[in-house]
Motif scaffolding. Sequence first.
Motif, PDB file in Angstrom:
ATOM      1  N   GLY A  16       0.820  -1.205   0.000  1.00 43.30           N
ATOM      2  CA  GLY A  16       0.000   0.000   0.000  1.00 43.30           C
ATOM      3  C   GLY A  16       0.853   1.254   0.000  1.00 43.30           C
ATOM      4  O   GLY A  16       2.085   1.210  -0.053  1.00 43.30           O
ATOM      5  N   SER A  17       0.199   2.392   0.084  1.00 40.32           N
ATOM      6  CA  SER A  17       0.903   3.672   0.013  1.00 40.32           C
ATOM      7  C   SER A  17       1.825   3.893   1.202  1.00 40.32           C
ATOM      8  O   SER A  17       2.897   4.481   1.058  1.00 40.32           O
ATOM      9  CB  SER A  17      -0.098   4.819  -0.098  1.00 40.32           C
ATOM     10  N   HIS A  18       1.452   3.410   2.401  1.00 42.20           N
ATOM     11  CA  HIS A  18       2.336   3.582   3.568  1.00 42.20           C
ATOM     12  C   HIS A  18       3.660   2.856   3.341  1.00 42.20           C
ATOM     13  O   HIS A  18       4.731   3.416   3.574  1.00 42.20           O
ATOM     14  CB  HIS A  18       1.697   3.036   4.852  1.00 42.20           C
ATOM     15  N   ILE A  19       3.579   1.623   2.878  1.00 46.19           N
ATOM     16  CA  ILE A  19       4.802   0.845   2.654  1.00 46.19           C
ATOM     17  C   ILE A  19       5.649   1.490   1.572  1.00 46.19           C
ATOM     18  O   ILE A  19       6.857   1.645   1.726  1.00 46.19           O
ATOM     19  CB  ILE A  19       4.469  -0.620   2.300  1.00 46.19           C
ATOM     20  N   SER A  20       5.025   1.909   0.481  1.00 49.02           N
ATOM     21  CA  SER A  20       5.775   2.546  -0.605  1.00 49.02           C
ATOM     22  C   SER A  20       6.465   3.815  -0.123  1.00 49.02           C
ATOM     23  O   SER A  20       7.626   4.072  -0.443  1.00 49.02           O
ATOM     24  CB  SER A  20       4.843   2.862  -1.772  1.00 49.02           C
ATOM     25  N   GLY A  21       5.767   4.615   0.676  1.00 50.06           N
ATOM     26  CA  GLY A  21       6.350   5.853   1.203  1.00 50.06           C
ATOM     27  C   GLY A  21       7.499   5.588   2.153  1.00 50.06           C
ATOM     28  O   GLY A  21       8.521   6.283   2.120  1.00 50.06           O
ATOM     29  N   ILE A  22       7.354   4.582   2.994  1.00 52.20           N
ATOM     30  CA  ILE A  22       8.427   4.250   3.947  1.00 52.20           C
ATOM     31  C   ILE A  22       9.648   3.735   3.204  1.00 52.20           C
ATOM     32  O   ILE A  22      10.777   4.129   3.491  1.00 52.20           O
ATOM     33  CB  ILE A  22       7.915   3.248   4.995  1.00 52.20           C
ATOM     34  N   ILE A  23       9.436   2.867   2.213  1.00 47.48           N
ATOM     35  CA  ILE A  23      10.558   2.362   1.418  1.00 47.48           C
ATOM     36  C   ILE A  23      11.299   3.522   0.760  1.00 47.48           C
ATOM     37  O   ILE A  23      12.532   3.573   0.759  1.00 47.48           O
ATOM     38  CB  ILE A  23      10.074   1.351   0.358  1.00 47.48           C
ATOM     39  N   ALA A  24      10.556   4.459   0.203  1.00 48.51           N
ATOM     40  CA  ALA A  24      11.170   5.575  -0.533  1.00 48.51           C
ATOM     41  C   ALA A  24      11.947   6.527   0.367  1.00 48.51           C
ATOM     42  O   ALA A  24      12.930   7.127  -0.060  1.00 48.51           O
ATOM     43  CB  ALA A  24      10.087   6.354  -1.284  1.00 48.51           C
ATOM     44  N   LYS A  25      11.546   6.666   1.643  1.00 50.74           N
ATOM     45  CA  LYS A  25      12.122   7.711   2.488  1.00 50.74           C
ATOM     46  C   LYS A  25      12.925   7.216   3.687  1.00 50.74           C
ATOM     47  O   LYS A  25      13.530   8.009   4.392  1.00 50.74           O
ATOM     48  CB  LYS A  25      11.004   8.626   2.988  1.00 50.74           C
ATOM     49  N   ALA A  26      12.948   5.925   3.942  1.00 54.58           N
ATOM     50  CA  ALA A  26      13.647   5.401   5.116  1.00 54.58           C
ATOM     51  C   ALA A  26      15.159   5.533   4.960  1.00 54.58           C
ATOM     52  O   ALA A  26      15.686   5.458   3.853  1.00 54.58           O
ATOM     53  CB  ALA A  26      13.273   3.938   5.341  1.00 54.58           C
ATOM     54  N   ASN A  27      15.835   5.726   6.104  1.00 54.64           N
ATOM     55  CA  ASN A  27      17.296   5.844   6.084  1.00 54.64           C
ATOM     56  C   ASN A  27      17.972   4.534   6.492  1.00 54.64           C
ATOM     57  O   ASN A  27      19.091   4.526   6.990  1.00 54.64           O
ATOM     58  CB  ASN A  27      17.746   6.983   6.997  1.00 54.64           C
ATOM     59  N   ALA A  28      17.272   3.417   6.295  1.00 56.11           N
ATOM     60  CA  ALA A  28      17.797   2.086   6.610  1.00 56.11           C
ATOM     61  C   ALA A  28      17.187   1.098   5.621  1.00 56.11           C
ATOM     62  O   ALA A  28      16.155   1.387   5.007  1.00 56.11           O
ATOM     63  CB  ALA A  28      17.414   1.710   8.045  1.00 56.11           C
ATOM     64  N   PRO A  29      17.802  -0.067   5.470  1.00 58.00           N
ATOM     65  CA  PRO A  29      17.225  -1.078   4.578  1.00 58.00           C
ATOM     66  C   PRO A  29      15.832  -1.494   5.049  1.00 58.00           C
ATOM     67  O   PRO A  29      15.579  -1.601   6.253  1.00 58.00           O
ATOM     68  CB  PRO A  29      18.198  -2.252   4.675  1.00 58.00           C
ATOM     69  N   VAL A  30      14.943  -1.742   4.084  1.00 52.00           N
ATOM     70  CA  VAL A  30      13.571  -2.140   4.380  1.00 52.00           C
ATOM     71  C   VAL A  30      13.310  -3.503   3.742  1.00 52.00           C
ATOM     72  O   VAL A  30      13.563  -3.694   2.553  1.00 52.00           O
ATOM     73  CB  VAL A  30      12.551  -1.114   3.845  1.00 52.00           C
ATOM     74  N   MET A  31      12.808  -4.421   4.555  1.00 57.22           N
ATOM     75  CA  MET A  31      12.409  -5.742   4.074  1.00 57.22           C
ATOM     76  C   MET A  31      10.888  -5.810   4.170  1.00 57.22           C
ATOM     77  O   MET A  31      10.317  -5.371   5.167  1.00 57.22           O
ATOM     78  CB  MET A  31      13.031  -6.830   4.947  1.00 57.22           C
ATOM     79  N   VAL A  32      10.252  -6.342   3.140  1.00 54.31           N
ATOM     80  CA  VAL A  32       8.791  -6.425   3.122  1.00 54.31           C
ATOM     81  C   VAL A  32       8.384  -7.895   3.162  1.00 54.31           C
ATOM     82  O   VAL A  32       8.808  -8.692   2.332  1.00 54.31           O
ATOM     83  CB  VAL A  32       8.206  -5.735   1.878  1.00 54.31           C
ATOM     84  N   MET A  33       7.559  -8.230   4.160  1.00 50.40           N
ATOM     85  CA  MET A  33       7.028  -9.586   4.313  1.00 50.40           C
ATOM     86  C   MET A  33       5.680  -9.667   3.627  1.00 50.40           C
ATOM     87  O   MET A  33       4.823  -8.811   3.846  1.00 50.40           O
ATOM     88  CB  MET A  33       6.834  -9.918   5.792  1.00 50.40           C
ATOM     89  N   PRO A  34       5.460 -10.696   2.829  1.00 52.71           N
ATOM     90  CA  PRO A  34       4.164 -10.833   2.164  1.00 52.71           C
ATOM     91  C   PRO A  34       3.056 -11.183   3.145  1.00 52.71           C
ATOM     92  O   PRO A  34       3.297 -11.793   4.184  1.00 52.71           O
ATOM     93  CB  PRO A  34       4.388 -11.965   1.173  1.00 52.71           C
ATOM     94  N   ASN A  35       1.865 -10.786   2.798  1.00 50.36           N
ATOM     95  CA  ASN A  35       0.680 -11.124   3.568  1.00 50.36           C
ATOM     96  C   ASN A  35       0.270 -12.560   3.278  1.00 50.36           C
ATOM     97  O   ASN A  35      -0.031 -13.331   4.168  1.00 50.36           O
ATOM     98  CB  ASN A  35      -0.463 -10.171   3.219  1.00 50.36           C
ATOM     99  N   VAL A  36       0.270 -12.898   2.007  1.00 60.36           N
ATOM    100  CA  VAL A  36      -0.089 -14.239   1.572  1.00 60.36           C
ATOM    101  C   VAL A  36       1.210 -14.993   1.345  1.00 60.36           C
ATOM    102  O   VAL A  36       1.989 -14.640   0.470  1.00 60.36           O
ATOM    103  CB  VAL A  36      -0.919 -14.197   0.267  1.00 60.36           C
ATOM    104  N   ILE A  37       1.430 -16.018   2.148  1.00 67.17           N
ATOM    105  CA  ILE A  37       2.686 -16.761   2.055  1.00 67.17           C
ATOM    106  C   ILE A  37       2.412 -18.140   1.466  1.00 67.17           C
ATOM    107  O   ILE A  37       1.540 -18.861   1.942  1.00 67.17           O
ATOM    108  CB  ILE A  37       3.351 -16.890   3.432  1.00 67.17           C
ATOM    109  N   ASN A  38       3.173 -18.478   0.445  1.00 67.50           N
ATOM    110  CA  ASN A  38       3.104 -19.795  -0.165  1.00 67.50           C
ATOM    111  C   ASN A  38       3.405 -20.834   0.911  1.00 67.50           C
ATOM    112  O   ASN A  38       4.300 -20.646   1.721  1.00 67.50           O
ATOM    113  CB  ASN A  38       4.150 -19.847  -1.292  1.00 67.50           C
ATOM    114  N   GLU A  39       2.696 -21.941   0.938  1.00 68.98           N
ATOM    115  CA  GLU A  39       2.870 -22.961   1.984  1.00 68.98           C
ATOM    116  C   GLU A  39       4.296 -23.458   2.092  1.00 68.98           C
ATOM    117  O   GLU A  39       4.749 -23.829   3.155  1.00 68.98           O
ATOM    118  CB  GLU A  39       1.917 -24.124   1.759  1.00 68.98           C
TER     119      GLU A  39
END
Length: 144
Positions: free
Chosen positions: A116-139
Motif C-alpha cells: 500500500g501507500s504507507h509501505i511505498s512511502g516508507i521504502i522511498a524515504k527510510a534511512n535504513a534497509p527495508v524488508m517487506v514480508m508478504p501477507n499471503v505466504i506460499n505454503e
Amino acid sequence: MNLFHQILIPTDFSLAAWHAVQLGLRLIAPENSRLTLLHVFPSGPSERSGDLQLMEGLRKQMDDLCQTLERSQKKKIQPVILGGEVEGEVLKFIQANAFELIILGVNSNGVDNEPGSHISGIIAKANAPVMVMPNVINETHQVS
C-alpha cells in the motif's frame, strides 16, 4: 548468517505484521540487540477521550505481547505506541533512531501482496534497509 542489533517492525497487529515479527526474532542478534515493535494509532490533532482510552488499551496489549515474546525468545523487545499520521510518524521514528533493518508486513486483508501507500512511502524515504514480508505466504515458504 549476519544478525542485526537494531530492528524496527511497525505493526498493525495483522497476520502480515506477525510474520514480520517472527522473521525479526530470527534475524535479531542474541546479545546487545533490540527489536522494536512500533504501532501508530491514526489520530488527528484533537484527540478525543475515546482515542486516549483506545491508545492506552493498545499500549497494554503491546506491552503484554513484548513481555511474552521476551520471556519465550530471551531477546530484548521494545514496545512503542505513537499517535498521528501513520506514515509520517513511522518515518520520524526511523529518522530519530539508528535501525539497521526495518521489516514491514504487507496487510492487504489477505487478498494479495500489493504494498500500500504507507509501505511505498516508507521504502522511498527510510534511512535504513527495508524488508517487506508478504501477507499471503506460499505454503512452502511459511514463516514459523
